[in-house]
Design a protein around this motif. Structure first.
Motif, PDB file in Angstrom:
ATOM      1  N   THR A   8      -8.860  10.286  -0.416  1.00  0.00           N
ATOM      2  CA  THR A   8      -9.399   8.967  -0.101  1.00  0.00           C
ATOM      3  C   THR A   8     -10.524   8.530  -1.035  1.00  0.00           C
ATOM      4  OG1 THR A   8      -9.014   9.593   2.190  1.00  0.00           O
ATOM      5  CG2 THR A   8     -10.230   7.564   1.799  1.00  0.00           C
ATOM      6  N   MET A  19       0.835  -1.219   0.000  1.00  0.00           N
ATOM      7  CA  MET A  19       0.000   0.000   0.000  1.00  0.00           C
ATOM      8  C   MET A  19       0.862   1.259   0.000  1.00  0.00           C
ATOM      9  SD  MET A  19      -2.604  -1.286   2.844  1.00  0.00           S
ATOM     10  CE  MET A  19      -2.947  -3.016   2.964  1.00  0.00           C
ATOM     11  N   SER A  77       2.017   1.620  -3.465  1.00  0.00           N
ATOM     12  CA  SER A  77       0.912   2.067  -4.328  1.00  0.00           C
ATOM     13  C   SER A  77       0.609   3.545  -4.113  1.00  0.00           C
ATOM     14  CB  SER A  77      -0.341   1.251  -4.042  1.00  0.00           C
ATOM     15  OG  SER A  77      -0.067  -0.118  -4.227  1.00  0.00           O
ATOM     16  N   SER A  78       0.573   3.956  -2.834  1.00  0.00           N
ATOM     17  CA  SER A  78       0.300   5.361  -2.551  1.00  0.00           C
ATOM     18  C   SER A  78       1.319   6.252  -3.232  1.00  0.00           C
ATOM     19  CB  SER A  78       0.369   5.632  -1.041  1.00  0.00           C
ATOM     20  OG  SER A  78      -0.901   5.430  -0.463  1.00  0.00           O
ATOM     21  N   THR A 109       0.652   8.828  -6.335  1.00  0.00           N
ATOM     22  CA  THR A 109       1.006  10.234  -6.169  1.00  0.00           C
ATOM     23  C   THR A 109       1.947  10.703  -7.273  1.00  0.00           C
ATOM     24  OG1 THR A 109       0.800   9.955  -3.796  1.00  0.00           O
ATOM     25  CG2 THR A 109       1.968  11.900  -4.553  1.00  0.00           C
ATOM     26  N   VAL A 126      -1.514  12.320  -1.761  1.00  0.00           N
ATOM     27  CA  VAL A 126      -1.297  11.198  -0.836  1.00  0.00           C
ATOM     28  C   VAL A 126      -2.500  11.032   0.085  1.00  0.00           C
ATOM     29  CG1 VAL A 126       0.112  10.379   1.077  1.00  0.00           C
ATOM     30  CG2 VAL A 126       1.199  11.467  -0.858  1.00  0.00           C
ATOM     31  N   THR A 151      -4.358   2.066  -1.863  1.00  0.00           N
ATOM     32  CA  THR A 151      -3.480   3.031  -1.198  1.00  0.00           C
ATOM     33  C   THR A 151      -3.707   2.975   0.301  1.00  0.00           C
ATOM     34  OG1 THR A 151      -5.107   4.779  -1.317  1.00  0.00           O
ATOM     35  CG2 THR A 151      -3.605   4.592  -3.173  1.00  0.00           C
ATOM     36  N   LEU A 152      -2.838   3.682   1.039  1.00  0.00           N
ATOM     37  CA  LEU A 152      -2.963   3.728   2.496  1.00  0.00           C
ATOM     38  C   LEU A 152      -4.325   4.257   2.898  1.00  0.00           C
ATOM     39  CD1 LEU A 152       0.551   5.266   3.243  1.00  0.00           C
ATOM     40  CD2 LEU A 152      -0.194   2.959   3.833  1.00  0.00           C
ATOM     41  N   THR A 153      -4.747   5.354   2.238  1.00  0.00           N
ATOM     42  CA  THR A 153      -6.016   5.969   2.611  1.00  0.00           C
ATOM     43  C   THR A 153      -7.177   5.030   2.347  1.00  0.00           C
ATOM     44  OG1 THR A 153      -6.045   6.993   0.439  1.00  0.00           O
ATOM     45  CG2 THR A 153      -5.290   8.354   2.254  1.00  0.00           C
ATOM     46  N   SER A 154      -7.164   4.364   1.177  1.00  0.00           N
ATOM     47  CA  SER A 154      -8.306   3.490   0.881  1.00  0.00           C
ATOM     48  C   SER A 154      -8.341   2.327   1.851  1.00  0.00           C
ATOM     49  CB  SER A 154      -8.281   2.949  -0.549  1.00  0.00           C
ATOM     50  OG  SER A 154      -7.287   3.520  -1.298  1.00  0.00           O
ATOM     51  N   LEU A 172       0.687   7.261   7.168  1.00  0.00           N
ATOM     52  CA  LEU A 172       0.154   8.319   6.321  1.00  0.00           C
ATOM     53  C   LEU A 172       0.428   9.688   6.932  1.00  0.00           C
ATOM     54  CD1 LEU A 172      -1.610   8.964   3.858  1.00  0.00           C
ATOM     55  CD2 LEU A 172      -3.617   8.735   5.327  1.00  0.00           C
TER      56      LEU A 172
END
Lengths: 279, 280, 266, 251
Positions: free
Chosen positions: A211, A63, A66-67, A71, A208, A234-237, A261
């Motif tokens: 979401t 993740m 991916s993030s 970005t 970044v 991603t981290l947010t998702s 994050l």
């Protein structure tokens, strides 16, 4: 105590509580997430890509990658586009055109992120699926949508940086026989560089941290992407997708994701502030 | 060695490219607005606006989500405005530039950069869990208030700074105290700017999803108390679209959402321009 | 517009031709008539000073000579500005070539926020693709011409903004000389400098006039008297008197000129 | 009866390292127009701003010496600054009406100072009459003050100060941006006001000082060079530097 002193104290308290919210946020996120990072081990947590919270595997490596990739992709699209708009607005358009263009472009900032995500699903994802292959829900789709979403940030901060360059530099260059474009490229842009870098960094911060739009178009598969057409999470998702039902250590793991994050965002903000101050 | 192009040719090429990219950006914007409007506006009937959603939003309108949105936004603004405006007054009128102002300003900038999902996490753990407010209008409003606080601080600070220093001198020389000067002259003169900040905050609140999903929840009932969960328009739209419940209703919700935000932002912008014009 | 007797009188006083010749030049900012029927001729390899109270149009006049005024919206110009036999306001004039030929030094030193080296080679790079050797020759030559070479030759890569104000102003002149102009326009070039630095820049101007035509705008009458060969006195957009500096300062023909140089207003 | 209204004892004033006033001592009598003249940056505006403590607004200032208003030391930490400013009004050089109606400009300060509400209309009229503006604005008291001409705005600022019913009026080059006719009106107003107020007029226009004041002090480079009756200073100055200044050789 006289009225003046009293009012000053009250206002000071208000100001203090305004920023204390930042402190409280930091404390809570760290309190909730740190224990799990210690149990899992920081290296495992960050570098492993094995995420199976129900089975006790907490690795967010994929993740993070991916993030960062999403970005980066957003920057590739958003920075040239945003910078072009900023240059056109600050240097190449008449006052009347500017008075129309600037508020219009600022409207982009008002469109909710879910709307971007929605249009991404309806228009962009099928295009990618039909013409480039893959599932459509992909790193590429997320990057394109984010690239558009960061435009207002990049544009408005870059415009500020460009207009802050004193006219005497422009005059000096024009008087040497430079064209407007030569002046912009060789004098104005270098002089505005720190402001433009700040714009790019803050744009990265937005990308970044975004979401909802990303959830809708990125496909959310937990694995390292092999191509830009692969789905990514991603981290947010990750946080948004699982928080609704997570409990116990699983929930702690989501807070731990939040810590990573948060740290990334704070590093970006801090460097933006430092660059601005150096100027 | 590549032959050198005449500077005029380079300039023409560069300008064309830059204008083309700007045009592309405008096209994207127009596409978004037109697309949502064309598909969404036909849905915008009185019935759609004033009926509660039925069958998970497949049928009926969006009245309860409008109400939930208004509640949450109102609560956020009511909480954040005094705090933000007070902070701005403190920063501009009561301290000389120094470490205290720098820390407060830096804190506010950092707060502005905190992603909404982090705020959602925070609101979830503090308000929903620890304080036991549950998924509710209260939790949502409190978290949103933190989100819009930096916007209000920054715009208010700019607006207050734009008030000519001479006005303060005049007031002091007339024997007004500092607080009288601020309330009678400085704040009224800065009011359009402060209002701009508040309107922009309303715009942000209307469109916010990530924060509210985890703090206000997504119950479709009409919220009656602060402790009821409520689904805002943005959250409703997200659920309709993501779960494919009803595309026409999703478009309709999106259109209402987008148009109201754009109108609010446009009004805020016009107001700010007027303020800038008055003092320059 | 008809020429009043006073105007025709003025024309007769000044030489008819020079490297720059102005004929019935008028300039308007919107409704404001900033230059009125200006006629003048500036001679080669000499220094001409333009004096007058602030707002009289002397800077405006200077800026018409390299068309820097073109950047201002709402401006309108009539009449002729002939440089080297060509009217620079006819359509099709190449502005970059004009500004290369007619260089300008500004009131506040404005070196670009780049290194000393990049400042000097800025102009040559705009107009061609000079080789390294060529650039180095140009660099030494132009910095030597403004007597800055010895002071900066060991730190060419340092930022130009680190120099003193006087050095910055010299650097700006060097930057100009590097594009090989014929005419130098100077808009109050010493107003940001202290008296000693001012004297040194004036010394430099006398040196430069052997090769260049110099037109200087100044609010400092002593400076005009010290350095210039010809002087023009402007008042409210009107070039009241134009002629030999010695004559203007000792036997002005117009009472307005006399009042100004004796300090009755200004 | 007291000899003075305001008395300065060895007043020195510093902005950071710069000394703006150096050991200034002088007395200002009740109900006179006292002129302060001197070239730019001689310290005359600074002196004026000490008298109602407007100098407090500037960071990093240091004041030594004493300033008496009647028998109150206004530099002492116990001094009620807000009340002091009500007693000692200041008119700035640039006309600066507040962005309100003419009436609001006048009643703002008295109302906040707790004056009787019923007296406001009367106050508006008397102060506007005293500033010789009444006839010109009496029919449009609710119009924005920003619509007035420069000269009218400056008289409004004067009227606004008068409406506070101060004891001393400080004027900092009050006519610097105005045309000759407006200037004459303001000077005429001052000579009327002298009956009730102590007035201190700062100007770099020596002619105005000569016309409008009773006594004058000449400041040069932060110091008092000469004090005396205006008529005497302008006819037989004792100091060579005063002579140079009033005859226009510099400044």
């Amino acid at each position: 105590m006289d009225q003046g002193k009293f009012v000053e104290r009250v206002l000071f308290l208000l100001a203090l509580s305004s920023i204390s919210s930042l402190v409280v946020i930091t404390v809570f996120i760290f309190l909730e997430g740190l224990p799990l990072i210690f149990q899992t081990g920081l290296t495992d947590f960050i570098f492993s890509s094995h995420w199976a919270p129900t089975k006790g595997h907490f690795g967010i490596g994929a993740m993070i990658v991916s993030s960062l990739l999403v970005t980066l992709g957003a920057m590739v699209l958003g920075v040239p586009l945003g910078l072009a708009c900023a240059i056109v607005l600050a240097e190449f358009s008449s006052a009347r055109v500017r008075a129309f263009l600037k508020p219009t472009l600022e409207l982009l900032a008002g469109i909710p992120s879910v709307v971007y995500g929605f249009l991404g699903v309806i228009w962009l994802v099928p295009l990618i699926r039909n013409y480039l292959g893959g599932p459509g829900l992909s790193l590429l789709a997320a990057a394109v949508i984010l690239g558009i979403m960061i435009l207002p940030t990049v544009i408005s901060i870059s415009i500020d940086a460009l207009t802050a360059v004193p006219d005497i530099y422009r005059d000096g260059s024009i008087a040497l026989g430079a064209t407007e474009w030569q002046t912009v490229r060789r004098v104005v842009l270098p002089a505005a560089s720190s402001g433009i870098i700040t714009a790019v960094i803050l744009g990265m911060g937005r990308a970044v941290g975004e979401t909802m739009a990303v959830i809708m178009v990125a496909g959310n598969a937990i694995k390292l992407p092999a191509s830009i057409l692969d789905p990514v999470r991603t981290l947010t998702s990750n946080i948004a997708l699982e928080l609704g039902y997570a409990a116990g250590r699983h929930r702690e793991a989501l807070f731990a994701t939040g810590i990573v994050l948060f740290v990334i965002i704070m590093i970006l903000n801090l460097s933006a502030t430092l660059i601005t101050r150096r100027r | 060695m590549i032959p050198r192009l005449h500077p005029k040719v380079t300039q023409a090429a560069a300008k064309t490219l830059l204008w083309a990219l700007t045009g592309l950006t405008l096209l994207i914007l127009i596409f978004i607005i037109v697309n949502i409007s064309i598909k969404g506006l036909p849905q915008m009937t009185l019935g759609f606006l004033f009926q509660d959603p039925q069958d998970m939003g497949r049928h009926g309108g969006i009245f309860s989500t409008i109400i939930a949105t208004i509640y949450v936004t109102l609560l956020a603004i009511v909480l954040a405005s005094p705090l933000g405006v007070g902070t701005a007054i403190y920063l501009t009128e009561y301290t000389r530039e120094g470490w205290a102002t720098r820390i407060i300003r830096f804190g506010s900038e950092c707060l502005a950069g905190v992603p909404s999902i982090i705020l959602g996490l925070f609101g979830f753990v503090l308000f929903v869990m620890k304080l036991g407010f549950g998924w509710s209008i209260l939790s949502g409003g409190l978290t949103l208030a933190i989100m819009v606080l930096p916007i209000i601080i920054r715009t208010s600070e700019e607006a207050i700074k734009a008030v000519p220093q001479e006005y303060r001198e005049v007031c002091f020389s007339l024997g007004l105290s500092q607080w009288q000067t601020i309330t009678r002259i400085v704040l009224p003169s800065a009011l359009p700017g402060i209002t701009t900040g508040i309107m922009l905050s309303v715009g942000r609140s209307l469109g916010e999803t990530a924060v509210l999903l985890f703090t206000a929840g997504s119950a479709l009932r009409m919220p009656t108390t602060l402790f009821d969960s409520g689904r805002t328009m943005a959250v409703h739209f997200y659920i309709l679209a993501r779960e494919g419940i009803s595309m026409p209703n999703a478009y309709g919700t999106a259109a209402i959402l987008m148009i109201s935000i754009l109108l609010i932002n446009l009004a805020a912008y016009t107001l700010m321009q007027r303020l800038v014009k008055r003092y320059s | 517009m008809t020429i009043s007797p006073a105007d025709s009188d003025k024309i007769l006083q000044c030489p008819l031709e020079g490297i720059i010749t102005l004929r019935r030049l008028n300039l308007y900012y919107g409704d404001f008539h900033a230059l009125m029927e200006v006629n003048a001729a500036f001679q080669q390899q000499s220094i001409t000073a333009l004096i007058g109270p602030s707002g009289c149009g002397k800077s405006t006049l200077l800026r018409t000579l390299n068309r820097m005024n073109d950047l201002i919206p709402g401006i309108r110009i009539t009449g002729e500005v002939v440089i080297d036999g060509q009217d620079i306001y006819t359509p099709g004039v190449d502005l970059t070539q004009l500004r290369k030929k007619v260089g300008m030094v500004f009131q506040r030193p404005n070196p670009f926020p780049l290194s000393i080296y990049d400042n000097v080679v800025y102009g040559p790079r705009l107009h061609g693709r000079p080789g390294r050797r060529e650039l180095e020759n140009l660099l030494e030559h132009s910095l030597s011409s403004v007597q800055l070479w010895d002071e900066v030759k060991d730190r060419l890569q340092t930022p130009a903004l680190a120099l003193t104000e006087e050095q910055q102003q010299r650097l700006c002149i060097a930057r100009l000389l590097a594009v090989e102009p014929e005419i130098l326009l100077m808009d109050e070039p010493c107003s940001a400098l202290d008296p000693l630095a001012t004297l040194r820049i004036e010394e430099l101007m006398r040196e430069l006039k052997k090769l260049y035509t110099i037109i200087i705008v100044t609010h400092n009458m002593q400076q005009a008297a010290r350095v210039s060969d010809d002087t023009g006195f402007m008042y409210l957009g009107d070039l009241v008197e134009f002629g030999d500096t010695g004559q203007i300062f000792t036997r002005p023909r117009d009472t307005r000129t006399e009042d100004y140089i004796t300090g009755k207003y200004g | 009866m007291k000899e003075y209204k305001i008395r300065l004892e060895e007043l020195s004033f510093f902005f950071g390292d710069f000394q703006a006033l150096d050991q200034v001592s002088l007395e200002i009598r009740p109900r006179e127009i006292f002129g302060l003249m001197g070239p730019a940056k001689s310290g005359k505006s600074t002196l004026l701003r000490v008298l109602n403590r407007m100098c407090d607004l500037i960071p990093e200032v240091r004041v030594t010496g004493r300033v008496w208003l009647d028998d109150e030391d206004i530099l002492s930490p116990d001094c009620d600054v807000v009340n002091l400013r009500r007693r000692v009004g200041l008119v700035l050089s640039k006309p600066m009406p507040l962005p309100r109606s003419i009436r609001e400009n006048l009643v703002l300060a008295p109302r906040l100072a707790g004056r009787e509400r019923g007296k406001m209309e009367e106050l508006v009229e008397t102060s506007l009459k005293a500033a010789q503006l009444w006839e010109e604005v009496k029919d449009r008291l609710n119009d924005s003050a920003l619509k007035l001409s420069g000269g009218q705005q400056q008289r409004l600022c004067l009227a606004r100060t008068l409406a506070m019913e101060p004891e001393v009026i400080l004027l900092d080059e009050p006519t610097s941006g105005l045309d000759p006719i407006s200037t004459a009106k303001i000077e005429e107003t001052l000579s009327q006001l002298k009956k009730h107020y102590t007035i201190i007029l700062v100007s770099n226009n020596t002619k105005q000082i000569a016309r409008a004041t009773d006594r004058t002090a000449y400041l040069l480079m932060s110091r008092i060079i000469e004090i005396g009756d205006t008529a005497r200073i302008f006819t037989i100055p004792k100091d060579k530097r005063t002579d140079d200044y009033i005859s226009g050789r510099f400044g």
